[in-house]
Design a protein around this motif. Structure first.
Motif, PDB file in Angstrom:
ATOM      1  N   PHE A  24       0.834  -1.199   0.000  1.00  0.00           N
ATOM      2  CA  PHE A  24       0.000   0.000   0.000  1.00  0.00           C
ATOM      3  C   PHE A  24       0.872   1.253   0.000  1.00  0.00           C
ATOM      4  CE2 PHE A  24      -2.515   3.392   1.868  1.00  0.00           C
ATOM      5  CZ  PHE A  24      -3.708   3.283   1.164  1.00  0.00           C
ATOM      6  N   CYS A 102      -3.795   9.251  -1.888  1.00  0.00           N
ATOM      7  CA  CYS A 102      -4.649   8.066  -1.972  1.00  0.00           C
ATOM      8  C   CYS A 102      -6.043   8.525  -2.394  1.00  0.00           C
ATOM      9  CB  CYS A 102      -4.704   7.321  -0.638  1.00  0.00           C
ATOM     10  SG  CYS A 102      -5.677   8.139   0.640  1.00  0.00           S
ATOM     11  N   ASP A 119     -12.243   4.444   4.358  1.00  0.00           N
ATOM     12  CA  ASP A 119     -11.403   3.547   3.568  1.00  0.00           C
ATOM     13  C   ASP A 119     -10.448   4.396   2.748  1.00  0.00           C
ATOM     14  OD1 ASP A 119     -13.079   1.464   4.433  1.00  0.00           O
ATOM     15  OD2 ASP A 119     -14.160   1.350   2.534  1.00  0.00           O
ATOM     16  N   ILE A 121      -7.816   3.761  -0.709  1.00  0.00           N
ATOM     17  CA  ILE A 121      -7.390   2.803  -1.723  1.00  0.00           C
ATOM     18  C   ILE A 121      -6.250   3.373  -2.556  1.00  0.00           C
ATOM     19  CG2 ILE A 121      -9.606   1.599  -1.846  1.00  0.00           C
ATOM     20  CD1 ILE A 121     -10.173   3.103  -4.469  1.00  0.00           C
ATOM     21  N   ARG A 122      -5.432   2.433  -3.070  1.00  0.00           N
ATOM     22  CA  ARG A 122      -4.368   2.748  -4.026  1.00  0.00           C
ATOM     23  C   ARG A 122      -4.313   1.651  -5.075  1.00  0.00           C
ATOM     24  NH1 ARG A 122       0.312   4.782   0.165  1.00  0.00           N
ATOM     25  NH2 ARG A 122      -0.440   6.924   0.360  1.00  0.00           N
ATOM     26  N   TYR A 129      -7.166  -2.539  -6.901  1.00  0.00           N
ATOM     27  CA  TYR A 129      -6.872  -1.573  -5.848  1.00  0.00           C
ATOM     28  C   TYR A 129      -6.748  -2.308  -4.520  1.00  0.00           C
ATOM     29  CZ  TYR A 129      -8.020   2.237  -9.015  1.00  0.00           C
ATOM     30  OH  TYR A 129      -8.014   3.114 -10.052  1.00  0.00           O
ATOM     31  N   GLY A 131      -7.002  -1.697  -0.419  1.00  0.00           N
ATOM     32  CA  GLY A 131      -7.625  -0.737   0.479  1.00  0.00           C
ATOM     33  C   GLY A 131      -7.342  -1.008   1.936  1.00  0.00           C
ATOM     34  N   ASP A 142      -7.872  -4.895   5.756  1.00  0.00           N
ATOM     35  CA  ASP A 142      -7.474  -4.615   4.379  1.00  0.00           C
ATOM     36  C   ASP A 142      -8.489  -5.261   3.444  1.00  0.00           C
ATOM     37  OD1 ASP A 142      -4.753  -3.358   4.703  1.00  0.00           O
ATOM     38  OD2 ASP A 142      -4.366  -5.262   5.693  1.00  0.00           O
ATOM     39  N   SER A 144      -9.359  -5.748  -1.155  1.00  0.00           N
ATOM     40  CA  SER A 144      -8.998  -5.401  -2.530  1.00  0.00           C
ATOM     41  C   SER A 144     -10.268  -5.219  -3.335  1.00  0.00           C
ATOM     42  CB  SER A 144      -8.120  -6.485  -3.167  1.00  0.00           C
ATOM     43  OG  SER A 144      -8.851  -7.664  -3.392  1.00  0.00           O
TER      44      SER A 144
END
Length: 152
Positions: A24, A102, A119, A121-122, A129, A131, A142, A144
């Motif tokens: 992340f 982000c 939240d 996300i990247r 992504y 999160g 976490d 996705s």
């Protein structure tokens, strides 16, 4: 690990929590996604435990998120029926984990049920992504999101 590496949900399921944190922190925000992203809960406890938890969560509680970047919001797909509920505002901002850029999914002004949740996300691969979920200021989980239409 480079953010250019295609990191699908399957690979993320095998990662530990420290590995997910490192990925992340080393990844760019990417663009605000559009459309439906298939969600996967990531516990960071080991591949088998993660896979079982992800399947149970998807079947019973949460299937993903549907983004409307033009409207600056999203809705979560919840319950076994995928009902679109639990709205959040979506915008770029600084991450609480490292102050880097982000995409924030902010429930504080849009949801009575999740108003204490934030939240972040990247982008960790094409259409994928990673999160972080914060309850208050404490990171608790976490996840996705995989956008099949964005993958080639």
């Amino acid at each position: 690990m480079s953010h250019a590496t295609d990191t699908g949900a399957e690979r993320l399921l095998g990662m530990s929590r420290p590995d997910l944190d490192r990925l992340f922190r080393s990844s760019p925000p990417g663009e605000i996604p559009r459309g439906k992203g298939l969600g996967t809960v990531l516990l960071g406890l080991g591949p088998k435990t993660n896979a079982v938890a992800a399947v149970l969560a998807r079947r019973l509680v949460w299937q993903g998120k549907v983004f409307d970047p033009d409207g600056g919001e999203l809705r979560n797909c919840v319950t076994p029926f995928g009902i679109r509920a639990v709205r959040a505002r979506v915008y770029p901002d600084s991450s609480w984990s490292d102050r880097g850029a982000c995409i924030v999914l902010d429930y504080s002004h849009t949801s009575l049920v999740a108003h204490w949740i934030r939240d972040e996300i990247r982008s960790v691969g094409q259409g994928v992504y990673l999160g972080n979920v914060y309850w208050g200021r404490r990171k608790v989980l976490d996840f996705s999101l995989t956008f099949p239409d964005a993958r080639t």
